[in-house]
Write an enzyme that holds these catalytic residues in place. Sequence first.
Site, PDB file in Angstrom:
ATOM      1  N   CYS A  31      22.741 -19.114  45.545  1.00  0.00           N
ATOM      2  CA  CYS A  31      23.788 -19.815  46.173  1.00  0.00           C
ATOM      3  C   CYS A  31      22.927 -21.459  45.703  1.00  0.00           C
ATOM      4  CB  CYS A  31      24.711 -19.864  46.890  1.00  0.00           C
ATOM      5  SG  CYS A  31      23.890 -20.207  48.751  1.00  0.00           S
ATOM      6  N   CYS A  34      20.709 -21.973  48.424  1.00  0.00           N
ATOM      7  CA  CYS A  34      18.861 -21.928  48.750  1.00  0.00           C
ATOM      8  C   CYS A  34      18.529 -22.390  47.929  1.00  0.00           C
ATOM      9  CB  CYS A  34      19.381 -20.137  48.100  1.00  0.00           C
ATOM     10  SG  CYS A  34      20.372 -19.268  48.980  1.00  0.00           S
ATOM     11  N   ASP A 412      29.154 -31.144   6.710  1.00  0.00           N
ATOM     12  CA  ASP A 412      28.252 -31.277   5.514  1.00  0.00           C
ATOM     13  C   ASP A 412      29.069 -30.883   4.739  1.00  0.00           C
ATOM     14  OD1 ASP A 412      26.507 -33.340   4.317  1.00  0.00           O
ATOM     15  OD2 ASP A 412      25.351 -31.820   4.636  1.00  0.00           O
TER      16      ASP A 412
END
Length: 724
Positions: A31, A34, A412
Amino acid sequence: MIELKMAPATEEPELEAPVDAQRFRVEGMDCASCARTVEKAVAGLDGARFAQVSFGNALLVVDGPVARERVEQVVAAAGFRARPADRRRAASPQAAFWRADAQALSTTVACVLLAIAAIAALAGAPRAFAEPLYGSAITVGGWSVARAALLALRRPMLDMNVLMALASIGAVAIGAYAEGAWVIVLFGVGRTLETYALDRGRRSVEALMDLAPPQVRVIEGDAERLVAVEDVGPGIEFRVRPGERLALDGVVVEGSSSLDEAAITGEPVPVDKAAGDSVFAGSSNGRGALAVRCTHAAQDSTLARIADLVDEAQGSHAPSERFVDSFARVYTPLVFAAAAAVAVIPVALGSDSGTWIYRALALLIVACPCSLVISIPVSVVSAVGGAARRGVLIKGGQALEDLSRVRAIAFDKTGTLTLGLPRLVETVPLGQPDPDEALRLIASLERGSEHPLAAALVRAARDRDLALADAQNLQALPGLGVQADVDGHKLWAGGPRMAADALDRLPPELDHLEAKGHTAIVLGAGDRALAAFALADTVRPEASAALDSLRAAGHDRLVMLTGDGERTAAGLAGTLGLSDWRAGLLPEDKLRAIHALEQECGPVAMVGDGINDSPALAAARVGVAMGTAGTDAALDAADVALMSDDLERLPGVIAGARRARTVMRQNIVASLAVKAVFVALAPFGLITLVMAVAADMGMSLAVTLNGLRLLRGGSADPRSGPQH
């Protein structure tokens, strides 16, 4: 590289890591708290000028005269493992995670002790026998939690280790040994499974780099010698045998074969290669042997650049992540304060202390926002890594979320909707020569020219096996055309402007050809027109299918931007079924067109070649570069890069981005819902400690697995290609 367009962050900005900084992979983080624990621990080392941890890609960057061993020691003291960020180390066999991970091993032992204690309790064993077993499970399973909690408190930080340690200690203090053991064991099991699952996603980049062999067969005269790829530089020739993978980028100098370039482009169909063709590291050779001249060092190969870009993208922050982090920073201390109030106020008013401390401990566990904080990074890591395995680079969480929100897509023309390769589509005789003879004459006249239209006429003549004559007294007329003597006749060739000067009146056939969007070239002799030739850019074979897929997905605003004339643009737009186009645009005009579309429709994606369209790519919310394999400028020029020249991948890319955003929302909503329910129930004693920790870790594991689904891509990308 184009600067990503993002809203101002609600937290401190990410710093630019020094080029010569040390980089480490941190294993065991499950997590974001940590990551912050490791970051603060390393930043406190003497000599550390800079320390930053990205939870998404588990990368620690340290700048300053700090020994590698000291970094590894302080990270280990925090309960994690650090190793130098050398991707090739992933090529060595990996031990099973429960053998390589001390945390997993201690959790396994704790599970065994807890099982024995639970069986003994169910069998009616006395508390004097069962409680020491529960205590042993807490000690064995919780030693790393306690160590990490102490380190966090010294910072100070209120992370999940602190909350779980307090919960287990509190349970023991009120005599709830069994539930204290269940808290620690369930937390350890959940964290181990999360870590293992997350590492699978994070290792996708290392797995990509493993496709390039560590050694190469360098050619030395008539002999070959195996040399480490790090010792091979540009200009050195090496041999690739049938069935081997290429270790370096290069150009084929001898031999021919078919190469599987799926690692680079995501395209599963092998590509034929012969002398003069470019090849990429990580490609798999077919049946032919090749001699290749190296063009890039190993660290500069296309494969290495892709891995670096994916690595950076996986560590980037998505806009949703900033919201989650801000919420978690407010939520955790508030719930912690609520837990303290539940433990103190009722007891102060004379209620039973054991009951209310127990309820406070349950609320304390719910205060951990792990599932919420992990919900976004795991989705970004998986989505970016999964797309890279299919030949698409998405440069981070910001680009991923922006791509999912696009309301209009601008294309393009040349090099994107077309191949940028003119071809002869029609020959109209205007005089005596038949079509083949007219083509032979104009090809003879034009074969000395380097103009793309002239080359197209020469190719068409050679495709029909027409014998070309020598042109005498060739004279180029800049901006008009050419004239020369062919087979004893003085001929000229040019566009409508040159024809208007040479003829009394222009043939009506020219208007017909130009109305269809073709470029017209006239062949004449003196004041007579002999033939007219219609040339057109080659439409990409997959362009129509790609546009149809985008329309079917709800993208109705598709716009073509081109510098070609109105008639040419209208002709191609009609062929592709486009109702909106802008013709005669210079680069600055395309820029203005993008801004106008953004104001009219909302977020715009611009699809171009990544070089000539750089201003428009930069102006669009999302710039998508086409066919960027091996092109440095194109790799850096856009937010999304399609590595193969396959426009049909675009619908799948956008669908994948939308799917990723859906997964992020699912994770956030589910996490918040579970937290809300348990926060509401805990003060009333309706949940136990075991239920609280099971819900918290279960939700964390659920959002992790849900995010990891994005690695597969699935039906969101019909052109997904093979999985590596």
